[in-house]
Design a protein around this motif. Structure first.
Motif, PDB file in Angstrom:
ATOM      1  N   VAL A 196      37.936  36.462  40.317  1.00  0.00           N
ATOM      2  CA  VAL A 196      38.972  37.448  40.626  1.00  0.00           C
ATOM      3  C   VAL A 196      40.205  37.140  39.785  1.00  0.00           C
ATOM      4  CG1 VAL A 196      40.471  38.407  42.406  1.00  0.00           C
ATOM      5  CG2 VAL A 196      38.120  37.747  42.970  1.00  0.00           C
ATOM      6  N   ILE A 197      40.710  38.133  39.076  1.00  0.00           N
ATOM      7  CA  ILE A 197      41.895  37.973  38.227  1.00  0.00           C
ATOM      8  C   ILE A 197      43.008  38.856  38.776  1.00  0.00           C
ATOM      9  CG2 ILE A 197      42.844  38.157  35.899  1.00  0.00           C
ATOM     10  CD1 ILE A 197      40.024  37.852  34.814  1.00  0.00           C
ATOM     11  N   LEU A 198      44.065  38.224  39.270  1.00  0.00           N
ATOM     12  CA  LEU A 198      45.222  38.941  39.807  1.00  0.00           C
ATOM     13  C   LEU A 198      46.254  39.140  38.703  1.00  0.00           C
ATOM     14  CD1 LEU A 198      45.622  36.954  43.150  1.00  0.00           C
ATOM     15  CD2 LEU A 198      44.486  39.159  42.846  1.00  0.00           C
ATOM     16  N   ASP A 199      46.845  40.334  38.672  1.00  0.00           N
ATOM     17  CA  ASP A 199      47.852  40.674  37.663  1.00  0.00           C
ATOM     18  C   ASP A 199      49.225  40.691  38.335  1.00  0.00           C
ATOM     19  OD1 ASP A 199      49.434  41.617  35.647  1.00  0.00           O
ATOM     20  OD2 ASP A 199      48.332  43.482  35.333  1.00  0.00           O
ATOM     21  N   PHE A 200      50.048  39.669  38.058  1.00  0.00           N
ATOM     22  CA  PHE A 200      51.346  39.564  38.713  1.00  0.00           C
ATOM     23  C   PHE A 200      52.435  40.364  37.993  1.00  0.00           C
ATOM     24  CE2 PHE A 200      49.094  36.283  40.842  1.00  0.00           C
ATOM     25  CZ  PHE A 200      49.700  36.152  42.074  1.00  0.00           C
ATOM     26  N   ALA A 201      52.062  41.066  36.935  1.00  0.00           N
ATOM     27  CA  ALA A 201      52.988  41.989  36.307  1.00  0.00           C
ATOM     28  C   ALA A 201      52.821  43.398  36.852  1.00  0.00           C
ATOM     29  CB  ALA A 201      52.796  41.999  34.788  1.00  0.00           C
TER      30      ALA A 201
ATOM     31  N   GLU B  34      52.506  46.291  39.938  1.00  0.00           N
ATOM     32  CA  GLU B  34      53.221  46.530  41.186  1.00  0.00           C
ATOM     33  C   GLU B  34      52.436  45.987  42.375  1.00  0.00           C
ATOM     34  OE1 GLU B  34      54.217  50.617  41.592  1.00  0.00           O
ATOM     35  OE2 GLU B  34      55.475  50.699  39.800  1.00  0.00           O
ATOM     36  N   ASP B  35      51.135  46.040  42.295  1.00  0.00           N
ATOM     37  CA  ASP B  35      50.284  45.546  43.375  1.00  0.00           C
ATOM     38  C   ASP B  35      49.262  44.579  42.797  1.00  0.00           C
ATOM     39  OD1 ASP B  35      48.762  45.041  45.572  1.00  0.00           O
ATOM     40  OD2 ASP B  35      48.096  47.103  45.893  1.00  0.00           O
ATOM     41  N   PRO B  36      49.482  43.250  42.944  1.00  0.00           N
ATOM     42  CA  PRO B  36      48.496  42.287  42.424  1.00  0.00           C
ATOM     43  C   PRO B  36      47.153  42.384  43.123  1.00  0.00           C
ATOM     44  CG  PRO B  36      50.606  41.220  42.927  1.00  0.00           C
ATOM     45  CD  PRO B  36      50.642  42.587  43.535  1.00  0.00           C
ATOM     46  N   GLY B  37      47.080  43.115  44.241  1.00  0.00           N
ATOM     47  CA  GLY B  37      45.835  43.277  44.967  1.00  0.00           C
ATOM     48  C   GLY B  37      44.883  44.272  44.330  1.00  0.00           C
ATOM     49  N   LEU B  38      45.253  44.808  43.170  1.00  0.00           N
ATOM     50  CA  LEU B  38      44.353  45.662  42.396  1.00  0.00           C
ATOM     51  C   LEU B  38      43.928  44.883  41.160  1.00  0.00           C
ATOM     52  CD1 LEU B  38      46.318  49.038  42.636  1.00  0.00           C
ATOM     53  CD2 LEU B  38      44.281  48.375  43.933  1.00  0.00           C
ATOM     54  N   PRO B  39      42.963  43.973  41.311  1.00  0.00           N
ATOM     55  CA  PRO B  39      42.674  43.015  40.260  1.00  0.00           C
ATOM     56  C   PRO B  39      41.496  43.411  39.387  1.00  0.00           C
ATOM     57  CG  PRO B  39      41.555  42.350  42.215  1.00  0.00           C
ATOM     58  CD  PRO B  39      42.147  43.720  42.494  1.00  0.00           C
ATOM     59  N   ILE B  40      41.141  42.501  38.497  1.00  0.00           N
ATOM     60  CA  ILE B  40      39.916  42.578  37.719  1.00  0.00           C
ATOM     61  C   ILE B  40      38.917  41.638  38.392  1.00  0.00           C
ATOM     62  CG2 ILE B  40      38.880  42.193  35.453  1.00  0.00           C
ATOM     63  CD1 ILE B  40      41.711  42.494  34.282  1.00  0.00           C
ATOM     64  N   THR B  41      37.711  42.108  38.616  1.00  0.00           N
ATOM     65  CA  THR B  41      36.675  41.271  39.207  1.00  0.00           C
ATOM     66  C   THR B  41      35.509  41.161  38.236  1.00  0.00           C
ATOM     67  OG1 THR B  41      35.772  43.189  40.375  1.00  0.00           O
ATOM     68  CG2 THR B  41      37.313  41.790  41.584  1.00  0.00           C
ATOM     69  N   ILE B  42      34.968  39.938  38.108  1.00  0.00           N
ATOM     70  CA  ILE B  42      33.870  39.671  37.176  1.00  0.00           C
ATOM     71  C   ILE B  42      32.748  38.984  37.948  1.00  0.00           C
ATOM     72  CG2 ILE B  42      33.198  38.527  35.034  1.00  0.00           C
ATOM     73  CD1 ILE B  42      36.149  38.428  34.270  1.00  0.00           C
ATOM     74  N   PRO B  43      31.576  39.605  38.069  1.00  0.00           N
ATOM     75  CA  PRO B  43      30.454  38.919  38.711  1.00  0.00           C
ATOM     76  C   PRO B  43      30.091  37.650  37.938  1.00  0.00           C
ATOM     77  CG  PRO B  43      30.016  41.270  38.456  1.00  0.00           C
ATOM     78  CD  PRO B  43      31.240  40.981  37.659  1.00  0.00           C
ATOM     79  N   ALA B  44      29.904  36.542  38.639  1.00  0.00           N
ATOM     80  CA  ALA B  44      29.569  35.268  38.001  1.00  0.00           C
ATOM     81  C   ALA B  44      28.699  34.462  38.954  1.00  0.00           C
ATOM     82  CB  ALA B  44      30.832  34.490  37.640  1.00  0.00           C
ATOM     83  N   ASN B  45      27.587  33.928  38.445  1.00  0.00           N
ATOM     84  CA  ASN B  45      26.656  33.214  39.316  1.00  0.00           C
ATOM     85  C   ASN B  45      26.834  31.701  39.280  1.00  0.00           C
ATOM     86  OD1 ASN B  45      25.558  32.458  36.850  1.00  0.00           O
ATOM     87  ND2 ASN B  45      23.806  33.831  36.996  1.00  0.00           N
ATOM     88  N   LEU B  46      27.864  31.223  38.578  1.00  0.00           N
ATOM     89  CA  LEU B  46      28.103  29.783  38.518  1.00  0.00           C
ATOM     90  C   LEU B  46      29.593  29.520  38.718  1.00  0.00           C
ATOM     91  CD1 LEU B  46      26.637  27.073  38.009  1.00  0.00           C
ATOM     92  CD2 LEU B  46      27.332  27.251  35.627  1.00  0.00           C
ATOM     93  N   GLU B  47      29.896  28.598  39.590  1.00  0.00           N
ATOM     94  CA  GLU B  47      31.289  28.291  39.906  1.00  0.00           C
ATOM     95  C   GLU B  47      31.869  27.357  38.845  1.00  0.00           C
ATOM     96  OE1 GLU B  47      33.922  26.391  43.570  1.00  0.00           O
ATOM     97  OE2 GLU B  47      31.786  26.738  43.796  1.00  0.00           O
ATOM     98  N   SER B  48      32.259  27.948  37.715  1.00  0.00           N
ATOM     99  CA  SER B  48      32.800  27.142  36.616  1.00  0.00           C
ATOM    100  C   SER B  48      33.610  28.033  35.698  1.00  0.00           C
ATOM    101  CB  SER B  48      31.664  26.477  35.828  1.00  0.00           C
ATOM    102  OG  SER B  48      32.161  25.789  34.708  1.00  0.00           O
ATOM    103  N   MET B  49      34.821  27.571  35.358  1.00  0.00           N
ATOM    104  CA  MET B  49      35.666  28.296  34.416  1.00  0.00           C
ATOM    105  C   MET B  49      36.244  27.314  33.407  1.00  0.00           C
ATOM    106  SD  MET B  49      37.738  31.279  36.424  1.00  0.00           S
ATOM    107  CE  MET B  49      38.489  30.200  37.623  1.00  0.00           C
TER     108      MET B  49
END
Length: 262
Positions: A194-199, A201-216
């Motif tokens: 989940v990518i939140l955009d703090f620039a 007006e509403d950071p709750g409208l984010p970018i979501t990327i399906p990912a099957n491994l917990e690693s960034m």
């Protein structure tokens, strides 16, 4: 003097001024020394140590229960680290260590483990993980601390996830983009980044990327790309070989690949 001559003379003067500034800047502005900050374990306890070029190694913390993890703040504002709460077994608090060696409690986390602090580049927010004692890792929440006011709030939950029943502010491995605009984290319950955009007006409208491994891995320097690891199952391939007696044996083995997506 003609207008063209004025233009040429003015351009030459501007170029000379730029060259003078480029020549003077490294001589007038002191170069920041390279320093190494790290955790060193001694007698089963880890503490923070600092290496300055040309100086002896210096111990920064003397936590009896040790330092869990840490993050330096920008502009030499200090270091935030997580350490065991001596008054509550299992709990982790966030401590602020100033560059002069003085430390103070930054965030008291009763009945919880607050760790993985990540300061917002050029901003006032500190992202961190919060896990209630007795909970499993799948219930790790993502919280935000305002370094100016001391106020803490859970990270915004994406509206589409909340509508689908994922209402808790879960998130692990927070990563700020270099410009401090985006905050990425991994939700184990939804198997996505989940990518939140703090620039926005509403950071709750984010970018979501399906990912099957917990690693960034992290952000690109310009903050426009995020690297993360994905597992791919390839088609099974038959393998034929001979055993010690010379008999031909054949078996099928599934292939598993791990690659980085940017």
């Amino acid at each position: 003097m003609k207008r063209r001559d004025w233009f040429v003379a003015g351009s030459a003067g501007l170029v000379a001024l730029v060259l003078l500034v480029l020549w003077l800047y490294p001589r007038l502005v002191p170069e920041q020394p390279t320093r190494l900050l790290y955790l060193l374990e001694r007698e089963g306890v880890s503490n923070l140590w600092l290496v300055n070029p040309g100086e002896e190694i210096r111990r920064l913390t003397s936590e009896a229960a040790g330092v869990w993890d840490y993050a330096p703040l920008s502009e030499n504002a200090g270091i935030v680290y997580a350490s065991m709460d001596a008054s509550e077994e299992g709990a982790l608090d966030l401590i602020l260590l100033a560059m002069d060696g003085r430390s103070k409690l930054l965030l008291d986390c009763p009945a919880a483990r607050c760790a993985s602090p990540v300061p917002q580049p050029g901003g006032r927010l500190l992202a961190y993980e919060r896990l209630a004692l007795g909970s499993n890792l799948d219930q790790t929440e993502l919280w935000l601390l305002d370094l100016d006011s001391g106020e803490t709030v859970p990270a915004p939950v994406p509206q589409d996830l909340a509508a689908a029943g994922f209402s808790a502010p879960l998130g692990r491995h927070p990563r700020w983009s270099p410009d401090g605009r985006y905050l990425a984290s991994y939700r184990r319950d939804a198997n996505m980044i989940v990518i939140l955009d703090f620039a926005a007006e509403d950071p709750g409208l984010p970018i979501t990327i399906p990912a099957n491994l917990e690693s960034m891995a992290g952000w690109s320097p310009d903050g426009r790309q995020l690297a993360y690891t994905e597992l791919t199952f390839a088609q099974p391939e038959p393998h034929v070989h001979e055993d010690e007696s010379g008999a031909v044996m054949s078996h099928t083995q599934p292939s598993l690949y791990q690659h980085v997506i940017i």
